[in-house]
Design an enzyme around this catalytic site. Sequence first.
Site, short mmCIF file in Angstrom:
data_model
loop_
_atom_site.label_atom_id
_atom_site.label_comp_id
_atom_site.label_asym_id
_atom_site.label_seq_id
_atom_site.Cartn_x
_atom_site.Cartn_y
_atom_site.Cartn_z
N ASP A 207 3.58 17.27 41.78
CA ASP A 207 2.32 17.61 42.44
C ASP A 207 2.02 19.07 42.17
OD1 ASP A 207 4.03 19.11 43.99
OD2 ASP A 207 3.53 18.15 45.88
N ASP A 209 1.18 22.66 44.30
CA ASP A 209 1.20 23.21 45.66
C ASP A 209 0.47 24.55 45.70
OD1 ASP A 209 3.34 21.24 46.72
OD2 ASP A 209 4.30 22.12 44.97
N ASP A 299 -0.92 19.68 47.33
CA ASP A 299 -0.65 20.13 48.71
C ASP A 299 -1.28 21.49 48.89
OD1 ASP A 299 0.81 17.88 49.29
OD2 ASP A 299 2.77 18.81 49.01
N1 DCP Z 1 10.11 22.70 50.26
C1 DCP Z 1 11.17 22.94 51.08
N2 DCP Z 1 11.65 21.95 51.85
C2 DCP Z 1 11.12 20.72 51.80
C3 DCP Z 1 10.03 20.46 50.98
C4 DCP Z 1 9.54 21.49 50.20
O1 DCP Z 1 11.69 24.05 51.10
N3 DCP Z 1 11.64 19.77 52.58
C5 DCP Z 1 9.62 23.82 49.44
C6 DCP Z 1 10.45 24.01 48.23
C7 DCP Z 1 9.68 23.36 47.16
C8 DCP Z 1 8.25 23.57 47.61
O2 DCP Z 1 8.30 23.53 49.01
O3 DCP Z 1 9.93 23.96 45.92
C9 DCP Z 1 7.28 22.57 47.09
O4 DCP Z 1 7.72 21.24 47.37
P1 DCP Z 1 7.62 20.11 46.28
O5 DCP Z 1 8.17 18.89 46.90
O6 DCP Z 1 6.23 20.03 45.77
O7 DCP Z 1 8.64 20.58 45.16
P2 DCP Z 1 8.44 21.35 43.79
O8 DCP Z 1 7.03 21.85 43.67
O9 DCP Z 1 9.50 22.37 43.70
O10 DCP Z 1 8.72 20.27 42.69
P3 DCP Z 1 7.81 19.00 42.27
O11 DCP Z 1 6.51 19.11 42.97
O12 DCP Z 1 7.68 19.07 40.81
O13 DCP Z 1 8.60 17.80 42.70
MG MG Z 2 5.39 20.60 43.96
#
Ligand code: DCP
Ligand code: MG
Length: 375
Positions: A207, A209, A299
Amino acid sequence: VGGHFPAICVCLHVCTCVCAIEIILENNLNTDVLEELAENSEFNESKGPCLAFRRAASVLKSLPSAVHCLGAIQGLPCLGEHTKAVMEEILIFGRSFKVEEVQSDERYQALKLFTSVFGVGPKTAEKWYRRGLRSLKEILAEPNIQLNRMQRAGFLYYRDISKAVSKAEAKALRSIIEETAHWIAPDSILALTGGFRSHRGKEYGHDVDFLLTMPEMGKEEGLLLRVIDRLRDQGILLYCEHQGSTVDMSKLPSRRFEAMDHFEKCFLILRLEEGQMERDGGLQKDPGESRGWRAVRVDLVATPVDRYAFALLGWTGSRQFERDLRRFARKERGMCLDNHALYDKTKKLFLPATSEEDIFAHLGLEYVEPWQRNA
Ligand code: DCP
Ligand code: MG
């Protein structure tokens, strides 16, 4: 094992570090495998093993080169016996039987598939599995299953949102949202967060963010809702779940890492048109697909400016990095850190920060660039 066997015997018995094995492994391969084991543990509600596999994957990711032999993993921290056993299998046989057993497990396959739908968590997935359902088609055909609004959108746009989002697509979305926010409030500030901010070697994400704020305290109120309205007016809002702020600054930072923060936010599905992409990349679509747009998960989080640095740090990731940073704050510094604040338990006060650098300084740590937060 075939032709590799003599070489492996020599390697196992003679060498610890110099390796004669022809099997060259990329660390990504190992970490993907460990992530799968972590996911399986999560489905089995085994928190300990889940964390252990994720931590081990982080350690492997941080290595400067691929692991080619057992000697190379001997002295590494956070590699438990299960991880070592899996690595051993991969290094010796070029595959892990333990992992293959998990991958071929019917329950694991079903839960992985079900949780790949936006809005479906492990609990719902388990419920569907227990009802004997095994495919997405079966779920949609089951009259007794009531999907909520998020899950309905998840199924509706499944093909698009289960496809990786490219950097070029993230960039295009950033322009769209930034333009929209600036149209409403010219001094609004939008930051890309998550995997696309930190890069962390990732060209793709699941996604995109973003974090939104205003330079003046309180001016962010109502901004997110207006951004959503404007996206709707432009015809690009396919789905929106908005959550109002429940931030209570009299509360100490949360000890529970997995708890979602309390900022105002929205979980969106946006329509990204081919024409909105710059020349450096087209849309991620299936080959031969003639449609000139795709759906993307976005998001969007809004914070007051005095919370912005904490939210930026918390939303940049990686998850393991965030987890470890909070743990460090608690164990080594007697402080509580979450997406909202940093609290010094000894001095009994909240520490202010206007940048991520301030937070690292409060923690007595050298600043770590987003792309180095790879844990
Ligand atoms: N995050 C966190 N704890 C969570 C969910 C998210 O600390 N339970 C933080 C760390 C993540 C960021 O928010 O890096 C964004 O969440 P994403 O699930 O979108 O994760 P990423 O952007 O890192 O990876 P992707 O979207 O490619 O899966
Ligand atoms: Mg993400």
